[in-house]
Design an enzyme around this catalytic site. Structure first.
Site, short mmCIF file in Angstrom:
data_model
loop_
_atom_site.label_atom_id
_atom_site.label_comp_id
_atom_site.label_asym_id
_atom_site.label_seq_id
_atom_site.Cartn_x
_atom_site.Cartn_y
_atom_site.Cartn_z
N LYS A 204 27.48 29.75 35.50
CA LYS A 204 26.51 29.07 36.34
C LYS A 204 25.16 29.78 36.25
O LYS A 204 24.12 29.15 36.08
CB LYS A 204 27.04 29.07 37.78
CG LYS A 204 26.20 28.31 38.75
CD LYS A 204 26.88 28.27 40.10
CE LYS A 204 25.90 27.72 41.14
NZ LYS A 204 26.44 27.77 42.49
N GLU A 210 30.13 40.14 32.28
CA GLU A 210 31.36 39.95 31.51
C GLU A 210 31.20 38.80 30.51
O GLU A 210 31.54 38.92 29.32
CB GLU A 210 32.53 39.61 32.44
CG GLU A 210 32.99 40.73 33.35
CD GLU A 210 32.33 40.67 34.73
OE1 GLU A 210 31.19 40.16 34.82
OE2 GLU A 210 32.96 41.16 35.68
N GLY A 262 30.57 27.92 42.27
CA GLY A 262 31.38 28.30 41.11
C GLY A 262 32.85 27.93 41.27
O GLY A 262 33.46 27.32 40.39
N ARG A 263 33.43 28.27 42.42
CA ARG A 263 34.87 28.04 42.59
C ARG A 263 35.20 26.59 42.92
O ARG A 263 36.36 26.24 43.10
CB ARG A 263 35.43 28.99 43.65
CG ARG A 263 34.70 28.97 44.98
CD ARG A 263 35.09 30.16 45.86
NE ARG A 263 34.33 30.23 47.10
CZ ARG A 263 33.15 30.81 47.23
NH1 ARG A 263 32.58 31.39 46.19
NH2 ARG A 263 32.54 30.86 48.40
N GLU A 348 37.63 34.11 48.26
CA GLU A 348 36.19 34.24 48.09
C GLU A 348 35.48 33.36 49.13
O GLU A 348 34.37 33.66 49.56
CB GLU A 348 35.76 33.86 46.67
CG GLU A 348 34.37 34.36 46.29
CD GLU A 348 34.07 34.29 44.79
OE1 GLU A 348 34.23 35.32 44.10
OE2 GLU A 348 33.67 33.22 44.32
N HIS A 379 63.49 36.00 41.48
CA HIS A 379 64.13 37.17 40.88
C HIS A 379 63.19 38.37 40.90
O HIS A 379 63.39 39.33 40.15
CB HIS A 379 64.57 36.83 39.45
CG HIS A 379 65.55 35.69 39.44
ND1 HIS A 379 66.91 35.89 39.52
CD2 HIS A 379 65.36 34.35 39.43
CE1 HIS A 379 67.52 34.72 39.53
NE2 HIS A 379 66.59 33.76 39.48
N LYS A 508 29.21 44.98 41.64
CA LYS A 508 28.48 44.64 40.41
C LYS A 508 27.28 45.57 40.23
O LYS A 508 27.02 46.06 39.14
CB LYS A 508 27.93 43.20 40.50
CG LYS A 508 28.93 42.10 40.34
CD LYS A 508 28.19 40.76 40.28
CE LYS A 508 29.12 39.59 40.49
NZ LYS A 508 28.45 38.31 40.64
#
Ligand code: F6P
Length: 541
Positions: A204, A210, A262-263, A348, A379, A508
């Site tokens: 965005k 990253e 973003g999410r 978030e 399990h 960050k």
């Protein structure tokens, strides 16, 4: 009743019912009907959803109080404000319009925003069709693979949805690089042909470290085999100028406004990898499913409204009963990344410590969300869910039908296991029953008692189940929109802004400074002892 009085009434009511057996609530033969809600059953809609919350300790009094809480929090007005494009993300001064991407925003929304997004959707469709048909190809011919580079909301949605809709893939294979760990890029690129690989840089802001680091690495990887790597790259970003600076021409930049968080962005250009994989018609069905949930959320009375009811069970379990986490347990292998997706969506959004006005929250914010697909989780960590000292409300998801008709026995076992878990959580196993089992094995006296105690299940552990017909693009859209609106409702009830994420910033900033300190001889004297010791160790290795 004022809001605080409703919270108190809920807390008082919880005290009176906390020890009640959930199972006893089924003495009411209408319990399952009264404490469930459906979408799409009446009209034969293919995306049928059943939300069953009857295996919880909620009763009529609690539900009534919770519904009043939603009312007194101004949910109806806040919902209208979101759909009409008011700047409800107050700390960033932004509207919240992911619903516009599925065509369900209010006519009051600014016309230029609507036009922009329609134009972008149509460019995406043309582009995806051209890639899939081979009209837009790489130097090695039709694109066989697509690599999406992005992180957080620019990664989790498309990764999760591409996995979920694997049976509908008839386009290029999709791959995702998110982690700045070079291992992710190296392992993903190994085996790919740079001459038939299309790269999507999804960010965005087009500045996330990253993503930009991975994008540069992938460009170098391509440059070793093709003359013009940028010709095989597209950008998905709100920062169109930054993408242009990076060498991606405007006709291959798919933008979206800052009113798409973003999410919440998988419905637009961030979903391009999904559109490439399943085609633009499949993508439209995905949007249609979300639109159906939007319509339901806007118009169904709160007492029948799936997102509202899902949110109210969350508030009951977290803020009233004090259960700090919730497990999301899809009995659907293709939803294996749903828990990770929901971690961002929920944590978030609602992992905040101050209210919209900056005052301290007076109660806990959203819960820790975690999970794994069943039956694998059984399990691994179900031991704790059944017999640990903490209660973990569980949210099961299960389809009536799988995509593998020749493997119907697998699906029967999957359904049976899912239902067995919610029943076991509720029923438990008493000491008497456990003693009887041990006696039948010939154990006596102290050994019988000791062994029996280990086999007791306290039961009375709440769960909800979301049952759907089949994991089609439309149903996936419905499920994701259900969770989005659930987060919204919980946020409104808690009085927080679900659409900012200031909590990710400090780390960050510190990372930028720390990278400099990894250089040998760097002066780290301003750092604490732990960080200095770790730096020394990591510099050495
Ligand atoms: O670090 C958090 C975050 O801002 C998320 O909210 C977002 O989804 C992610 O980073 C990626 O951001 P971008 O799409 O700008 O690269």
């Amino acid at each position: 009743m004022k809001t605080e009085a409703i919270w108190s009434a809920l807390a008082d009511h919880h005290l009176t019912v906390a020890d009640r057996a959930i199972l006893s609530l089924f003495d009411d033969p209408n319990r399952a009907d009264a404490f469930s809600a459906r979408l799409g059953y009446e009209d034969g809609h293919s995306g049928q959803l059943l939300f069953d919350f009857s295996k919880t300790n909620l009763d009529g009094t609690a539900l009534d109080l919770l519904l009043r809480l939603a009312d007194s929090a101004g949910l109806a007005a806040r919902r209208a404000a979101m759909f009409s494009g008011e700047p409800i993300n107050e700390t960033e001064g932004r509207a919240v319009l992911h619903t516009m991407l599925r065509g369900t925003a209010d006519p009051a929304v600014r016309g230029d925003w609507v036009q922009d997004q329609l134009a972008t959707r149509s460019r995406m469709r043309v582009f995806a069709d051209a890639v899939r048909s081979g009209d837009f190809a790489g130097p090695g011919g039709t694109f066989t693979d697509v690599v999406n580079i992005g992180i957080g909301g620019s990664d989790l949605g498309p990764v999760m949805a591409c996995l979920a809709l694997a049976p509908y893939h008839d386009g290029p294979r999709t791959h995702f690089i998110s982690n700045v760990d070079g291992a992710h890029a190296a392992d993903t690129l190994r085996g790919l042909n740079p001459r038939t690989t299309l790269v999507i840089i999804a960010s965005k802001t087009f500045s996330t470290i990253e993503t930009m680091t991975n994008a540069a690495t992938v460009r170098d990887w391509m440059a070793a085999s093709v003359a013009y790597p940028a010709a095989q790259m597209v950008a998905v970003s709100s920062a169109e100028e930054r993408a242009a600076e990076w060498g991606i021409p405007a006709d291959r930049v798919f933008g979206f406004g800052d009113y798409i968080g973003g999410r919440y962005s998988v419905w637009g250009p961030v979903g391009l990898s999904l559109m490439l994989a399943i085609g633009s018609d499949g993508f439209s069905q995905f949007l249609d499913g979300a639109a159906a949930m939007d319509g339901h959320f806007r118009h169904a009375p709160f007492a029948e409204n799936l997102p509202v009811l899902l949110a109210l069970t969350g508030v009951w379990h977290n803020q009233i009963c004090g259960y700090a986490t919730r497990a999301v347990l899809p009995y659907d292998q293709r939803l294996s990344r749903l828990p990770a997706y929901l971690q961002q969506l929920e944590m978030e959004s609602n992992g905040k410590r101050v209210a919209m006005d900056g005052s301290d929250l007076t109660r806990n914010s959203g819960p820790v969300v975690w999970g794994e697909p069943g039956t694998n989780g059984q399990h691994a960590f179900y031991q704790m869910i059944h017999q640990g000292t903490r209660v973990i409300p569980c949210e099961f998801l299960i389809a009536a039908e799988g995509h593998e008709p020749t493997l119907a026995q697998h699906h029967r076992l999957l359904i049976a296991n899912c239902l067995a878990q919610s029943e076991a959580l509720m029923r438990g196993r008493s000491l008497d029953t456990a003693r009887g089992m041990m006696a039948a094995r010939g154990l006596v006296e102290a050994e019988l008692d000791r062994q029996a105690r280990h086999r007791v299940f306290p039961g009375n552990r709440p769960s909800v189940t979301l049952a759907y017909r089949k994991l089609t693009p439309q149903v996936l859209g419905m499920i994701l929109a259900l969770y989005e609106h659930r987060v919204f409702v919980e946020g409104i009830i808690l009085g927080i802004n679900s659409f900012d994420q200031w909590g990710v910033e400090l780390g960050k900033e510190l990372a930028v400074a720390l990278e400099m300190l990894l250089v040998p001889g760097a002066d780290d004297s301003a750092k604490d002892g732990s960080t200095r010791t770790l730096l020394a160790h990591l510099r050495r290795s």
